[in-house]
Enzyme design. Structure first.
Site, PDB file in Angstrom:
ATOM      1  CD  GLN A  71      -3.411   8.535  -0.977  1.00 51.65           C
ATOM      2  OE1 GLN A  71      -2.904   9.565  -0.562  1.00 51.65           O
ATOM      3  NE2 GLN A  71      -2.705   7.421  -1.163  1.00 51.65           N
ATOM      4  CG  PHE A 118      -1.144   4.892   9.313  1.00 52.48           C
ATOM      5  CD1 PHE A 118      -1.533   4.454  10.569  1.00 52.48           C
ATOM      6  CD2 PHE A 118      -1.975   5.751   8.609  1.00 52.48           C
ATOM      7  CE1 PHE A 118      -2.743   4.867  11.129  1.00 52.48           C
ATOM      8  CE2 PHE A 118      -3.190   6.175   9.161  1.00 52.48           C
ATOM      9  CZ  PHE A 118      -3.567   5.730  10.414  1.00 52.48           C
ATOM     10  CB  CYS A 145     -10.827   2.416   5.061  1.00 53.34           C
ATOM     11  SG  CYS A 145     -12.065   2.582   3.774  1.00 53.34           S
ATOM     12  CG  HIS A 172      -2.104  -0.909   1.027  1.00 55.25           C
ATOM     13  ND1 HIS A 172      -1.981  -2.279   1.073  1.00 55.25           N
ATOM     14  CD2 HIS A 172      -3.406  -0.656   0.741  1.00 55.25           C
ATOM     15  CE1 HIS A 172      -3.157  -2.828   0.846  1.00 55.25           C
ATOM     16  NE2 HIS A 172      -4.037  -1.880   0.636  1.00 55.25           N
ATOM     17  N   PRO A 173       0.423   2.237  -0.793  1.00 56.02           N
ATOM     18  CG  PRO A 173      -0.847   3.723  -2.103  1.00 56.02           C
ATOM     19  CD  PRO A 173      -0.800   2.285  -1.622  1.00 56.02           C
ATOM     20  CB  SER A 200      -4.496   4.373  -4.212  1.00 59.45           C
ATOM     21  OG  SER A 200      -3.968   4.919  -3.044  1.00 59.45           O
TER      22      SER A 200
HETATM   23  N1  LIG Z   1      -1.733   3.881   3.288  1.00 57.52           N
HETATM   24  C1  LIG Z   1      -3.030   3.658   3.023  1.00 57.52           C
HETATM   25  O1  LIG Z   1      -3.871   3.586   3.902  1.00 57.52           O
HETATM   26  N2  LIG Z   1      -3.363   3.534   1.721  1.00 57.52           N
HETATM   27  C2  LIG Z   1      -4.645   3.237   1.318  1.00 57.52           C
HETATM   28  N3  LIG Z   1      -5.820   3.619   2.014  1.00 57.52           N
HETATM   29  C3  LIG Z   1      -6.811   3.753   1.129  1.00 57.52           C
HETATM   30  O2  LIG Z   1      -7.988   4.023   1.407  1.00 57.52           O
HETATM   31  N4  LIG Z   1      -6.337   3.553  -0.126  1.00 57.52           N
HETATM   32  C4  LIG Z   1      -5.010   3.296  -0.081  1.00 57.52           C
HETATM   33  O3  LIG Z   1      -4.225   3.130  -1.003  1.00 57.52           O
END
Ligand SMILES: NC(=O)N[C@H]1NC(=O)NC1=O
Length: 170
Positions: free
Chosen positions: A89, A120, A123, A68-69, A85
Site C-alpha cells: 500500500q 476490490f 496489485c 484481503h484488506p 500489505s
Molecule cells: N484490496 C487489495 O487490493 N489489497 C491488496 N492489494 C495489494 O497489493 N496488497 C493487498 O493487500
C-alpha cells in the site's frame, strides 16, 4: 533471500512459514505447493501457487478475495495490515493520500463491496493512487463473474511479487 535449491530442501514446516502469506492469509496454498517440490526454476514455484488458485471452486476463491484488506481502509488506518500489505500500500502511495482521495477511495470501496460482496483487489505495487481510483471507477461496472476472475488475477500478481521478495533465481 533463498535460492530455488534452498527452497527445495527446506523442511516442510519452514516452507509453510516462509510462503504462508504469499497469498494473503492463505497458508493452505503453501501446504499444497510444498508437495510439488522440487522446482527447477523460480517460475515453476510461482506457477504452482497460481495453479492452486486456478483449482479452487468459486466459493473458495471468494474466501481468498474476502481475506484481503481494503486499500487505504480501516485496517490500514489502525496499522493492522500484514507486513506485506503494508509495504504494498505504501509503494502505491496510499500512505500519503489527502483527505479527498481517501474519501473517494473509501466510498468506492464500499460501493464495490455492496455490489459484489467482496473487496476490490488490485496489485498495489503495479499501481499508483490515481490508477487505483480509476480502477475502482471502471471495474464496478463489470459483472460479478468478471470481477471474481479479475480479483483472482490480481491476487496472482501480488503473489508473484511476494515470491520474488523471498526467492532469487539462483
Ligand atoms: N484490496 C487489495 O487490493 N489489497 C491488496 N492489494 C495489494 O497489493 N496488497 C493487498 O493487500
Amino acid at each position: 533471500m533463498y535460492s530455488v535449491h534452498e527452497v527445495n530442501s527446506m523442511p516442510d514446516d519452514r516452507f509453510v512459514w516462509v510462503f504462508g502469506n504469499v497469498i494473503e492469509l492463505c497458508k493452505d496454498a503453501a501446504v499444497w505447493v510444498k508437495k510439488k517440490r522440487p522446482f527447477n526454476r523460480l517460475a515453476d514455484l510461482c506457477t504452482e501457487f497460481h495453479k492452486y488458485l486456478d483449482n479452487l471452486s468459486v466459493e473458495e476463491k471468494l474466501v481468498i478475495l474476502k481475506s484481503h484488506p481494503d486499500l487505504a481502509g480501516r485496517l490500514a488506518a489502525l496499522g493492522e495490515l500484514t507486513k506485506e500489505s503494508t509495504e504494498e500500500q505504501k509503494s502505491a502511495g496510499l500512505d500519503k493520500i489527502n483527505a479527498e482521495q481517501k474519501s473517494i477511495i473509501n466510498a468506492c470501496n464500499e460501493r464495490y463491496k455492496f455490489k459484489f460482496g467482496f473487496p476490490f483487489i488490485i496489485c498495489a505495487r503495479e499501481n499508483k493512487v490515481q490508477s487505483i481510483i480509476d480502477g475502482l471507477h471502471s471495474r464496478i461496472l463489470n459483472s460479478r463473474d468478471q470481477e471474481i476472475e479479475t480479483g483472482i488475477n490480481e491476487v496472482k500478481k501480488i503473489c508473484k511479487l511476494r515470491i520474488l521478495d523471498i526467492v532469487n533465481e539462483n
